[in-house]
Motif scaffolding. Structure first.
Motif, PDB file in Angstrom:
ATOM      1  N   ALA A  45     -10.826 -56.785  25.401  1.00 34.79           N
ATOM      2  CA  ALA A  45     -10.218 -55.491  25.699  1.00 34.79           C
ATOM      3  C   ALA A  45      -9.486 -55.492  27.031  1.00 34.79           C
ATOM      4  O   ALA A  45      -8.535 -54.732  27.220  1.00 34.79           O
ATOM      5  N   TYR A  46      -9.927 -56.351  27.953  1.00 38.16           N
ATOM      6  CA  TYR A  46      -9.254 -56.422  29.254  1.00 38.16           C
ATOM      7  C   TYR A  46      -7.811 -56.912  29.124  1.00 38.16           C
ATOM      8  O   TYR A  46      -7.003 -56.672  30.016  1.00 38.16           O
ATOM      9  N   ALA A  47      -7.478 -57.579  28.038  1.00 37.93           N
ATOM     10  CA  ALA A  47      -6.100 -58.039  27.840  1.00 37.93           C
ATOM     11  C   ALA A  47      -5.189 -56.898  27.380  1.00 37.93           C
ATOM     12  O   ALA A  47      -3.979 -56.986  27.534  1.00 37.93           O
ATOM     13  N   PHE A  48      -5.778 -55.847  26.832  1.00 34.05           N
ATOM     14  CA  PHE A  48      -4.979 -54.777  26.246  1.00 34.05           C
ATOM     15  C   PHE A  48      -5.024 -53.470  27.028  1.00 34.05           C
ATOM     16  O   PHE A  48      -4.221 -52.576  26.770  1.00 34.05           O
ATOM     17  N   ALA A  49      -5.975 -53.331  27.944  1.00 32.37           N
ATOM     18  CA  ALA A  49      -6.098 -52.079  28.697  1.00 32.37           C
ATOM     19  C   ALA A  49      -6.523 -52.399  30.122  1.00 32.37           C
ATOM     20  O   ALA A  49      -7.128 -53.447  30.378  1.00 32.37           O
ATOM     21  N   PRO A  50      -6.240 -51.522  31.055  1.00 25.44           N
ATOM     22  CA  PRO A  50      -6.632 -51.767  32.447  1.00 25.44           C
ATOM     23  C   PRO A  50      -8.149 -51.724  32.614  1.00 25.44           C
ATOM     24  O   PRO A  50      -8.858 -51.054  31.859  1.00 25.44           O
ATOM     25  N   ALA A  51      -8.622 -52.427  33.625  1.00 30.28           N
ATOM     26  CA  ALA A  51     -10.067 -52.501  33.880  1.00 30.28           C
ATOM     27  C   ALA A  51     -10.660 -51.136  34.191  1.00 30.28           C
ATOM     28  O   ALA A  51     -11.828 -50.881  33.878  1.00 30.28           O
ATOM     29  N   THR A  52      -9.884 -50.248  34.800  1.00 28.95           N
ATOM     30  CA  THR A  52     -10.397 -48.918  35.105  1.00 28.95           C
ATOM     31  C   THR A  52     -10.683 -48.108  33.848  1.00 28.95           C
ATOM     32  O   THR A  52     -11.397 -47.114  33.898  1.00 28.95           O
ATOM     33  N   LEU A  53     -10.165 -48.526  32.724  1.00 25.85           N
ATOM     34  CA  LEU A  53     -10.443 -47.870  31.457  1.00 25.85           C
ATOM     35  C   LEU A  53     -11.526 -48.600  30.670  1.00 25.85           C
ATOM     36  O   LEU A  53     -12.415 -47.982  30.094  1.00 25.85           O
ATOM     37  N   VAL A  54     -11.483 -49.926  30.674  1.00 30.09           N
ATOM     38  CA  VAL A  54     -12.409 -50.722  29.866  1.00 30.09           C
ATOM     39  C   VAL A  54     -13.833 -50.691  30.426  1.00 30.09           C
ATOM     40  O   VAL A  54     -14.799 -50.555  29.679  1.00 30.09           O
ATOM     41  N   THR A  55     -13.980 -50.801  31.737  1.00 29.83           N
ATOM     42  CA  THR A  55     -15.307 -50.911  32.341  1.00 29.83           C
ATOM     43  C   THR A  55     -16.179 -49.681  32.087  1.00 29.83           C
ATOM     44  O   THR A  55     -17.329 -49.833  31.661  1.00 29.83           O
ATOM     45  N   PRO A  56     -15.706 -48.453  32.325  1.00 24.59           N
ATOM     46  CA  PRO A  56     -16.573 -47.310  32.037  1.00 24.59           C
ATOM     47  C   PRO A  56     -16.934 -47.191  30.560  1.00 24.59           C
ATOM     48  O   PRO A  56     -18.052 -46.805  30.218  1.00 24.59           O
ATOM     49  N   LEU A  57     -16.015 -47.542  29.683  1.00 25.78           N
ATOM     50  CA  LEU A  57     -16.321 -47.467  28.258  1.00 25.78           C
ATOM     51  C   LEU A  57     -17.311 -48.559  27.847  1.00 25.78           C
ATOM     52  O   LEU A  57     -18.151 -48.346  26.977  1.00 25.78           O
ATOM     53  N   GLY A  58     -17.230 -49.727  28.496  1.00 25.41           N
ATOM     54  CA  GLY A  58     -18.207 -50.781  28.227  1.00 25.41           C
ATOM     55  C   GLY A  58     -19.597 -50.409  28.713  1.00 25.41           C
ATOM     56  O   GLY A  58     -20.607 -50.818  28.135  1.00 25.41           O
ATOM     57  N   ALA A  59     -19.652 -49.606  29.772  1.00 25.32           N
ATOM     58  CA  ALA A  59     -20.952 -49.175  30.300  1.00 25.32           C
ATOM     59  C   ALA A  59     -21.658 -48.228  29.344  1.00 25.32           C
ATOM     60  O   ALA A  59     -22.880 -48.048  29.431  1.00 25.32           O
TER      61      ALA A  59
END
Length: 130
Positions: A45-59
């Protein structure tokens, strides 16, 4: 509708005492493989969206695990767990809504400039020292 988990027949063997009978259970392997697939998808997912979006959703996987464990394993979620779940959802929502727009890096020169940024350099030094 629910899944009932049962120990294998015979005397129960606890993993903390050195038993490895759980390795023969298909449900354990299914859980392990699904966790691996989930982490691979999170990494992709980090390849398709910024980390500020992926990290909270992964949490939010912690939240989902807490809810599923209360449903399938009949574990009780105490008041601290419920408050933690609510705060996790609220925090992730705030992070996603207010995440800054990140521009894509389109050249090596832009990447070099970002890597030379004093904020990134100090972060990398601190992480390297730790």
């Amino acid at each position: 509708m629910g899944v009932q988990l049962r120990l294998p027949p015979g005397e129960p063997c606890h993993e903390g005492q050195g038993g490895h009978s759980y390795l023969k259970e298909w449900l354990w392997w299914a859980g392990l493989l699904s966790m691996g697939a989930g982490e691979a998808a999170n990494f992709a997912a980090y390849a398709f969206a910024p980390a500020t979006l992926v990290t909270p959703l992964g949490a939010l996987s912690v939240l989902i695990s807490a809810i599923l464990s209360s449903y399938f394993l009949n574990e009780r979620l105490n008041i601290h767990g419920k408050i933690g779940c609510i705060l996790s959802v609220l925090g992730s929502t705030v992070m996603v809504i207010h995440a800054p727009q990140e521009g894509e890096v389109t050249s090596l020169h832009e990447m070099e400039m970002k890597l030379r940024d004093p904020g990134f350099v100090s972060f990398a030094v601190i992480i390297s020292v730790i």
